[in-house]
Design a protein around this motif. Sequence first.
Motif, short mmCIF file in Angstrom:
data_model
loop_
_atom_site.label_atom_id
_atom_site.label_comp_id
_atom_site.label_asym_id
_atom_site.label_seq_id
_atom_site.Cartn_x
_atom_site.Cartn_y
_atom_site.Cartn_z
N ALA A 13 97.83 -21.31 51.06
CA ALA A 13 98.36 -21.55 49.71
C ALA A 13 99.87 -21.48 49.70
CB ALA A 13 97.80 -20.54 48.71
N SER A 14 100.46 -22.23 48.78
CA SER A 14 101.85 -22.10 48.38
C SER A 14 101.86 -22.23 46.86
CB SER A 14 102.72 -23.22 48.98
OG SER A 14 102.68 -23.21 50.39
N THR A 15 102.30 -21.21 46.16
CA THR A 15 102.26 -21.22 44.70
C THR A 15 103.56 -20.64 44.14
OG1 THR A 15 101.38 -18.97 44.32
CG2 THR A 15 99.78 -20.70 44.88
N PRO A 16 103.79 -20.77 42.83
CA PRO A 16 104.98 -20.16 42.24
C PRO A 16 105.00 -18.63 42.32
CG PRO A 16 104.14 -21.91 40.83
CD PRO A 16 103.11 -21.69 41.90
N ILE A 17 103.87 -18.01 42.67
CA ILE A 17 103.84 -16.54 42.72
C ILE A 17 103.57 -16.02 44.14
CG2 ILE A 17 103.25 -16.22 40.30
CD1 ILE A 17 100.31 -15.94 41.12
N GLY A 18 103.60 -16.92 45.13
CA GLY A 18 103.39 -16.46 46.49
C GLY A 18 103.54 -17.58 47.50
N ARG A 19 104.11 -17.27 48.67
CA ARG A 19 104.34 -18.29 49.69
C ARG A 19 103.18 -18.41 50.66
NH1 ARG A 19 110.56 -18.77 51.59
NH2 ARG A 19 109.60 -20.61 52.53
N SER A 24 99.70 -14.87 47.04
CA SER A 24 99.38 -15.55 45.78
C SER A 24 98.19 -14.89 45.10
CB SER A 24 99.08 -17.03 46.06
OG SER A 24 100.22 -17.71 46.54
N ALA A 25 97.15 -14.56 45.87
CA ALA A 25 95.97 -13.93 45.29
C ALA A 25 96.29 -12.54 44.75
CB ALA A 25 94.85 -13.85 46.33
N ALA A 26 97.10 -11.78 45.48
CA ALA A 26 97.47 -10.45 45.02
C ALA A 26 98.27 -10.52 43.72
CB ALA A 26 98.27 -9.72 46.10
N ALA A 27 99.20 -11.48 43.66
CA ALA A 27 100.01 -11.63 42.45
C ALA A 27 99.16 -12.07 41.27
CB ALA A 27 101.14 -12.63 42.71
N ALA A 28 98.22 -13.00 41.51
CA ALA A 28 97.34 -13.44 40.42
C ALA A 28 96.46 -12.29 39.94
CB ALA A 28 96.48 -14.61 40.90
N ARG A 29 95.96 -11.50 40.87
CA ARG A 29 95.14 -10.34 40.51
C ARG A 29 95.94 -9.36 39.65
NH1 ARG A 29 90.49 -7.75 39.18
NH2 ARG A 29 90.37 -5.65 40.07
N ALA A 30 97.22 -9.19 39.98
CA ALA A 30 98.07 -8.26 39.24
C ALA A 30 98.59 -8.84 37.93
CB ALA A 30 99.24 -7.83 40.13
N VAL A 296 88.07 -16.41 35.28
CA VAL A 296 89.45 -16.26 35.74
C VAL A 296 90.12 -17.62 35.66
CG1 VAL A 296 90.94 -15.65 37.67
CG2 VAL A 296 88.83 -14.37 37.28
N ALA A 297 91.22 -17.69 34.92
CA ALA A 297 91.97 -18.93 34.76
C ALA A 297 93.42 -18.65 35.13
CB ALA A 297 91.87 -19.45 33.32
N PRO A 298 93.77 -18.79 36.42
CA PRO A 298 95.10 -18.36 36.87
C PRO A 298 96.26 -19.24 36.42
CG PRO A 298 93.86 -19.32 38.68
CD PRO A 298 92.92 -19.20 37.53
N ALA A 299 96.00 -20.25 35.58
CA ALA A 299 97.10 -21.02 35.00
C ALA A 299 98.03 -20.12 34.18
CB ALA A 299 96.57 -22.15 34.12
N ASP A 300 97.52 -18.95 33.76
CA ASP A 300 98.41 -18.04 33.02
C ASP A 300 99.37 -17.30 33.94
OD1 ASP A 300 96.67 -16.30 34.24
OD2 ASP A 300 95.99 -15.30 32.41
N CYS A 301 99.23 -17.52 35.25
CA CYS A 301 100.17 -16.94 36.22
C CYS A 301 101.02 -18.01 36.90
CB CYS A 301 99.41 -16.16 37.29
SG CYS A 301 98.57 -14.69 36.69
N TRP A 302 100.37 -19.08 37.40
CA TRP A 302 101.11 -20.09 38.16
C TRP A 302 101.18 -21.44 37.46
CZ3 TRP A 302 97.18 -18.73 42.42
CH2 TRP A 302 95.95 -19.35 42.21
#
Length: 355
Positions: A13-19, A24-30, A296-302
């Motif tokens: 993965a590469s996302t706005p909350i993790g490289r 990315s998963a840890a940031a989305a979980r948090a 879980v809808a991670p659009a609220d994070c990334w």
Amino acid sequence: MAGAALQILGLGASTPIGRNVWASAAAARAGVCGFSEHPYMVDTAGEPMRIARAPWLDVGLDGAARLDALLLPAMDEALVPLAQAGGSSPLRLGFALALPPPRPGRPDTLVGDLLKAIGEHLPDRFARTGHFEMGHAAGCLALSAAEAGCARGAFDACLVAGVDSYLSSETLEWVEACDQLHGGGPLNNAWGFIPGEAAGAVLLGTPDLVRRCGLVPLGEVVSAGIGMESKLIKTDEVCVGEGLTQAFRAALQVLAPGEQVHNVFCDLNGEPYRADEFGFATLRTGEHFRAASDFVAPADCWGDVGAAGSLLHVALAVIASRKRYAEGPLSMVWGSSESGERGAVLVRCAESMGG
């Protein structure tokens, strides 16, 4: 079906909350929020556009070059298990790529440019390639194609990847012109979405490959269901979730009597259309879910990450199981494209698969 299910071997993965995928998963979980104000794009109310941007990429990087920068590291990360695998026979590796649909701001040459960059980065790596240009559900369709390709013996493993970015200036202007850009001011649309960007990748292999090469699966893709919705967003038609129901039922038909889905990962992004169709679909199929409303809808994070979403959601399902915060071993991932395609994928991650 379950005995021949494709094994999940690698994630990227590469996302706005993790490289990478684990960050990315840890940031989305948090609940880490990757939203920011665009440095120079403003909306019609004169406010900076709110976006979710990969902060390590220059804001001026555009087109295929921007998607390359997101995609190639995610692909490399997902392929790591193959580099560590044993086995003596040659590996036939397929590649399926989920992409945004043609739209303002997407270069006409995008597919060719990306495939060229991938070929230069991973020369002679893939025996077969395919691409799916329909945005949100494209990853589900790519996973379904990988499942079919492995079932007919076309390849031993398949890398399924997705990449998208809404951050081209022309694309952002188009999103706002369609009244889909989220904003907090009195003249803005509170029911729009935050444009994002990301890439996700999932490496799948046959059970035979796992045995032959001594690989350790992270989970398995149990089934994939595809549907088509005729009552589309941005029209006057009222959508009652018929296409999504079709996809759900196709994916859920493999479940044993009484078996239920424990976790749902999806591309709900704040738009009422998507929430409504999901509600109607779960009303028709609710007996197959432990708690369909507990999603879980991670659009609220990334942000809304379009064609990258389904592959990232598979990764979140796997990691939730390995980190022991999933509600159970069986997850559903689903995506809903603006052009009508609907996809649903069941992922099983028993504790024995991740230890």
